[in-house]
Design an enzyme around this catalytic site. Structure first.
Site, PDB file in Angstrom:
ATOM      1  N   CYS B  37       0.820  -1.216   0.000  1.00 31.85           N
ATOM      2  CA  CYS B  37       0.000   0.000   0.000  1.00 31.85           C
ATOM      3  C   CYS B  37       0.848   1.257   0.000  1.00 31.85           C
ATOM      4  CB  CYS B  37      -0.970  -0.014   1.172  1.00 31.85           C
ATOM      5  SG  CYS B  37      -0.290  -0.651   2.681  1.00 31.85           S
ATOM      6  N   CYS B 106      -1.782  -3.566   8.468  1.00 33.55           N
ATOM      7  CA  CYS B 106      -1.344  -2.318   9.121  1.00 33.55           C
ATOM      8  C   CYS B 106      -0.880  -2.600  10.542  1.00 33.55           C
ATOM      9  CB  CYS B 106      -2.482  -1.305   9.146  1.00 33.55           C
ATOM     10  SG  CYS B 106      -3.054  -0.861   7.503  1.00 33.55           S
TER      11      CYS B 106
END
Lengths: 218, 130
Positions: B37, B106
């Protein structure tokens, strides 16, 4: 039309050997997407994007060549050309058309092309879903560029920053051409990772540029 | 996709944003990235002479979940010993923030960042005691 058929016949599948035509049972060369006897389209074989578009497996490829091959194959397999044919032939032609679109969209993008070529070698660029990387030099640079993007508040600052990032993108693409030509896939994976970050930064800089007061699109 | 209140709170009011002096022997710096990402996360800890983390700062460029994960970790590690801080698991971060499955990576990034910061700190200690 004859030229297009020749191209597709010689470069359709990249395999060798033969298989029986599903329609007339004649043995058909695996490299031919059409039966030489009854002319019926044969189901696509497992292949790769370069073979699908009749291109050599090189990182450096000219846009002109890619477009020409793509539009040539698109004409050959366009579902409109099979509109009057039986459903199975229509379905097969659609499969070819989808594969060709997929090949074109992957190969025309320098980052996706690099990642695809690495995947063909069984190398997944670090950071597939969930992977993290700790390449301090690259990450420091990315961190710094991110900070500069956030900090740039004039169009001039942003323009020169975007030029710097886009130069990094271009340099990575050139480097990929060199390392792929040398079959140095480990280095290619590193450069591809760098290209991935730089591409992302370039998108972010473009977005930020759009939200600057008095922005102009460029 | 709806995000939890805790996640939104950390995203809207991130704790401990900033930097510590990288050159300080008591400061450990972890720098990790998730190229999928394009996220990059810097997490720093300052450890006192008793081996307790007395301060933690982060700087994250990435999505809201990455920011919230790193913010939460800095909050958690403060006042903990280095050994305790090392046991933080991404699953705890993900559970606390109720991260959706597509954002689990994340929390992995935040776990890797604190581990990297601790490793950097330990390297410095080893070097100065040699």
């Amino acid at each position: 039309m004859a030229t297009i058929d020749n191209t597709s016949r010689s470069q359709g599948t990249g395999a060798s050997g033969s298989r029986p035509c599903w329609s007339c049972n004649e043995e058909v060369n695996l490299r031919s997407p059409f039966c030489h006897l009854c002319g019926v389209i044969q189901p696509p074989l497992p292949s790769d994007h370069f073979v699908r578009l009749g291109l050599p497996r090189n990182y450096d490829l000219s846009d002109d060549n890619l477009e020409r091959q793509y539009f040539g194959f698109q004409r050959t397999y366009h579902p409109d050309r099979f509109a009057q044919k039986p459903p199975r032939e229509q379905a097969i032609s659609m499969e070819y058309a989808a594969n060709i679109n997929d090949a074109y969209n992957t190969l025309r993008n320098p980052l996706l092309r690099a990642e695809y070529m690495l995947r063909l070698q069984g190398i997944e660029v670090a950071g597939g879903d969930g992977d993290t990387v700790a390449d301090p030099e690259l990450l420091m640079e990315v961190m710094e560029l991110n900070e500069l993007i956030v900090g740039a508040n004039t169009i001039d600052q942003m323009t020169s920053l975007r030029e710097r990032i886009n130069a990094e993108v271009a340099a990575s693409e050139i480097a990929l051409g060199v390392v792929f030509a040398e079959n140095d896939f480990d280095r290619a994976a590193n450069v591809a990772l760098r290209l991935r970050y730089m591409t992302r930064l370039s998108e972010q800089a473009q977005q930020s540029a759009g939200s600057l007061p008095g922005n102009r699109k460029n | 996709m709806s995000y939890s209140d805790k996640l939104l709170d950390h995203y809207d009011n991130p704790r401990n944003v900033g930097s510590l002096d990288k050159a300080d022997d008591n400061v450990g710096t972890g720098l990790v990235g998730a190229p999928a990402c394009g996220d990059v996360m810097k997490l720093q800890i300052r450890v006192n002479d008793d081996g307790v983390i007395e301060d933690a700062k982060f700087k994250t460029f990435g999505c809201g979940s990455a920011i919230a994960s790193s913010s939460l970790v800095t909050e958690w590690v403060k006042g903990k010993s280095v050994d305790e801080a090392e046991t933080i698991k991404n699953t705890e971060i993900a559970a606390h923030l109720a991260l959706p499955p597509v954002k689990i990576h994340c929390s992995v990034l935040a776990e890797d960042a604190i581990k990297a910061a601790i490793a950097d700190y330990r390297n410095k200690v080893d070097r100065t005691t040699e």
